[in-house]
Write a protein that holds these residues in place. Structure first.
Motif, PDB file in Angstrom:
ATOM      1  N   VAL A  52      50.816  21.307  59.023  1.00 48.78           N
ATOM      2  CA  VAL A  52      51.707  22.555  59.630  1.00 48.78           C
ATOM      3  C   VAL A  52      51.625  23.974  58.686  1.00 48.78           C
ATOM      4  CG1 VAL A  52      53.802  21.940  58.345  1.00 48.78           C
ATOM      5  CG2 VAL A  52      54.005  23.093  60.304  1.00 48.78           C
TER       6      VAL A  52
ATOM      7  N   GLN B  64      52.177  28.397  59.124  1.00 49.41           N
ATOM      8  CA  GLN B  64      52.882  29.590  59.882  1.00 49.41           C
ATOM      9  C   GLN B  64      52.046  30.547  60.331  1.00 49.41           C
ATOM     10  OE1 GLN B  64      57.107  30.745  58.778  1.00 49.41           O
ATOM     11  NE2 GLN B  64      56.450  29.267  57.078  1.00 49.41           N
TER      12      GLN B  64
ATOM     13  N   GLY C  91      53.709  34.111  63.438  1.00 46.82           N
ATOM     14  CA  GLY C  91      55.012  34.227  63.419  1.00 46.82           C
ATOM     15  C   GLY C  91      55.781  32.968  64.169  1.00 46.82           C
ATOM     16  N   LEU C  92      54.872  31.891  64.144  1.00 47.23           N
ATOM     17  CA  LEU C  92      55.266  30.450  64.558  1.00 47.23           C
ATOM     18  C   LEU C  92      54.930  29.409  63.819  1.00 47.23           C
ATOM     19  CD1 LEU C  92      53.844  31.096  68.107  1.00 47.23           C
ATOM     20  CD2 LEU C  92      56.208  31.091  67.621  1.00 47.23           C
ATOM     21  N   PRO C  93      55.423  28.237  63.693  1.00 42.74           N
ATOM     22  CA  PRO C  93      55.096  27.209  62.972  1.00 42.74           C
ATOM     23  C   PRO C  93      54.059  26.577  63.724  1.00 42.74           C
ATOM     24  CG  PRO C  93      57.268  26.700  63.528  1.00 42.74           C
ATOM     25  CD  PRO C  93      57.032  28.143  64.416  1.00 42.74           C
TER      26      PRO C  93
ATOM     27  N   LEU D 250      51.760  23.270  64.270  1.00 39.77           N
ATOM     28  CA  LEU D 250      51.607  21.815  63.969  1.00 39.77           C
ATOM     29  C   LEU D 250      50.376  21.003  64.631  1.00 39.77           C
ATOM     30  CD1 LEU D 250      52.849  19.161  62.487  1.00 39.77           C
ATOM     31  CD2 LEU D 250      54.274  19.208  64.608  1.00 39.77           C
TER      32      LEU D 250
ATOM     33  N   ASN E  11      50.605  22.180  68.553  1.00 34.38           N
ATOM     34  CA  ASN E  11      52.121  22.585  68.854  1.00 34.38           C
ATOM     35  C   ASN E  11      52.336  23.844  68.253  1.00 34.38           C
ATOM     36  OD1 ASN E  11      54.918  23.232  68.898  1.00 34.38           O
ATOM     37  ND2 ASN E  11      55.492  20.972  68.650  1.00 34.38           N
TER      38      ASN E  11
ATOM     39  N   GLY F 140      55.295  26.526  68.171  1.00 26.22           N
ATOM     40  CA  GLY F 140      56.495  27.010  68.259  1.00 26.22           C
ATOM     41  C   GLY F 140      57.246  26.275  69.345  1.00 26.22           C
ATOM     42  N   GLY F 141      56.988  24.829  69.749  1.00 27.64           N
ATOM     43  CA  GLY F 141      57.350  24.340  70.760  1.00 27.64           C
ATOM     44  C   GLY F 141      56.775  24.276  71.923  1.00 27.64           C
ATOM     45  N   ASP F 142      55.757  25.153  72.162  1.00 26.91           N
ATOM     46  CA  ASP F 142      54.788  25.004  73.246  1.00 26.91           C
ATOM     47  C   ASP F 142      53.593  24.413  72.779  1.00 26.91           C
ATOM     48  OD1 ASP F 142      56.605  26.203  74.773  1.00 26.91           O
ATOM     49  OD2 ASP F 142      55.895  28.294  74.341  1.00 26.91           O
TER      50      ASP F 142
END
Lengths: 146, 255
Positions: B14, B16, B19-21, B23, B132, B134-136
């Motif tokens: 993981v 950043q 601006g997003l984590p 994974l 992944n 930031g959730g997408d």
């Protein structure tokens, strides 16, 4: 390779009096080449706020392994992220769930469910992630300084 | 590139970026250099597209210092796709909507960069992976030792709960929601945030497209779910603010 080592050991054992061979082996065993120290520590990130879900605070566990080469005193430090957890206490109340009678013809309509079954990933809007990463980043920064 | 240590096959990393984590979960034994290549790709994308980086191509385009004809071909193709998607979504997905005369293609770049990262993964022969941002995400193969990937759809009001599960062996999954402060989805026509909808999840073959459709359907408000029913190759799950959930018939729900 193993055969070779056995052979060398065998030759050494034959060449030396049996007592000396034992003492030499013992001396070698008590003088390690490297010293390895492993410690784990938990770091708690800063509290980041989300709109709906209250505060988010990430907790990470980091394992620090320090390896010292005895002869040269050379020290290497590695830090490994063992776990990331985001314990949260939601600050809202559950709302009543009801079914809208007005269904659209081409869509399947259901009431919203709240499941907690195990999944590999979660897809969602990114607010929680922003709070998560803010908190995670501060926890990682602490771990780096450790 | 912090690696999460666990007992599962392969590895999880993981970092950043943008601006997003981001994974990367690979269930095959892979060379860590290949994983680095993926993260390097995301950093490259950030440098080219970020509106927060002064000398990114997008920042220079917005300041008028760079002509579109001289921009990186990748930047041009992303902006061209943004224009196509604006047409397809009746203007509800609009990278120029935030402010006149400035472009912020980050709504497409996130998905597009994951699609391209999946191509890198394919080139290296990865068989079972998830990327992944930031959730997408894009998922391929299965979450070994399981037979497929299971993706929870975030519950809009209960942080630790999910509202449903997608099960897949090869898919992109994107969710846009206005339950979160971090998202700035609004109707480009009225300049107001949509009402009546918590979130829209879109699944399909390409993440950039799925993400743009999710953003557009959310911006449409309660009319969005009917629009999703007309999409070809893409399925939708819409959570309304009255806690009704609407699925297109082919939505890949776990049994």
């Amino acid at each position: 390779m193993r055969k070779f080592i056995t052979l060398v050991l065998g030759v050494t054992a034959l060449a030396l009096p049996i007592v000396d061979a034992f003492a030499a082996a013992k001396a070698q065993a008590t003088v390690p080449k490297k010293k390895v120290i492993t410690v784990s520590k938990t770091f708690t990130g800063a509290i980041a706020q989300t709109d709906r879900w209250g505060d988010m605070q990430v907790r990470i566990v980091v394992r620090k392994t320090t390896t010292i080469v005895i002869k040269t005193k050379k020290k290497t430090v590695t830090r490994k992220l063992i776990s990331v957890k985001a314990p949260v206490s939601p600050n809202h109340t559950d709302r009543s769930i009801y079914i809208n009678e007005q269904a659209l013809p081409t869509l399947i309509q259901e009431a919203l469910q709240a499941q907690s079954s195990g999944v590999d990933m979660v897809s969602g809007a990114t607010d929680s992630s922003i709070a998560f990463q803010t908190s995670l980043q501060s926890a990682i920064l602490q771990a780096k300084a450790w | 590139m912090p690696r999460v240590d666990d007992r599962l096959p392969g590895g999880r990393w993981v970092e950043q970026i943008m601006g997003l984590p981001i994974l990367v979960d690979v269930r095959d034994d892979v060379d860590e250099d290949q994983v680095s290549e993926l993260f390097d790709w995301f950093r490259h994308v950030d440098r080219a597209f970020s509106t927060y980086i002064d000398d990114s191509e997008i920042s220079r385009l917005n300041r008028g210092e760079l002509d579109l004809d001289d921009a990186d071909p990748e930047v041009c193709s992303v902006l061209a796709r943004c224009d196509e998607l604006r047409e397809e979504t009746d203007g509800y997905f609009d990278v120029r909507a935030a402010a006149a005369e400035t472009i912020d293609p980050s709504g497409l770049v996130k998905g597009w960069s994951v699609d391209r990262a999946a191509l890198i993964a394919e080139r290296h022969g990865w068989r079972n992976y998830a990327i992944n941002a930031g959730g997408d995400m894009r998922l391929h193969g299965s979450a070994l030792p399981d037979a497929s990937w299971r993706v929870g759809i975030q519950h809009p009001t209960l942080r630790q709960k999910i509202a449903g599960v997608v099960r897949t062996n090869d898919l992109a999954v994107a969710t846009s929601g206005n339950y979160a402060r971090g998202e700035h989805v609004f109707d480009p026509h009225t300049h107001q945030p949509p009402t009546g909808v918590f979130s829209v999840t879109i699944t399909g073959p390409v993440l950039a497209t799925a993400d743009a459709y999710a953003t557009a359907a959310l911006a449409m408000g309660t009319a969005g779910s009917a629009w999703t029913a007309r999409l070809a190759s893409y399925e939708a799950m819409t959570i309304l603010a009255d806690e009704t959930v609407l699925f297109t018939p082919g939505f890949p729900r776990a049994a």
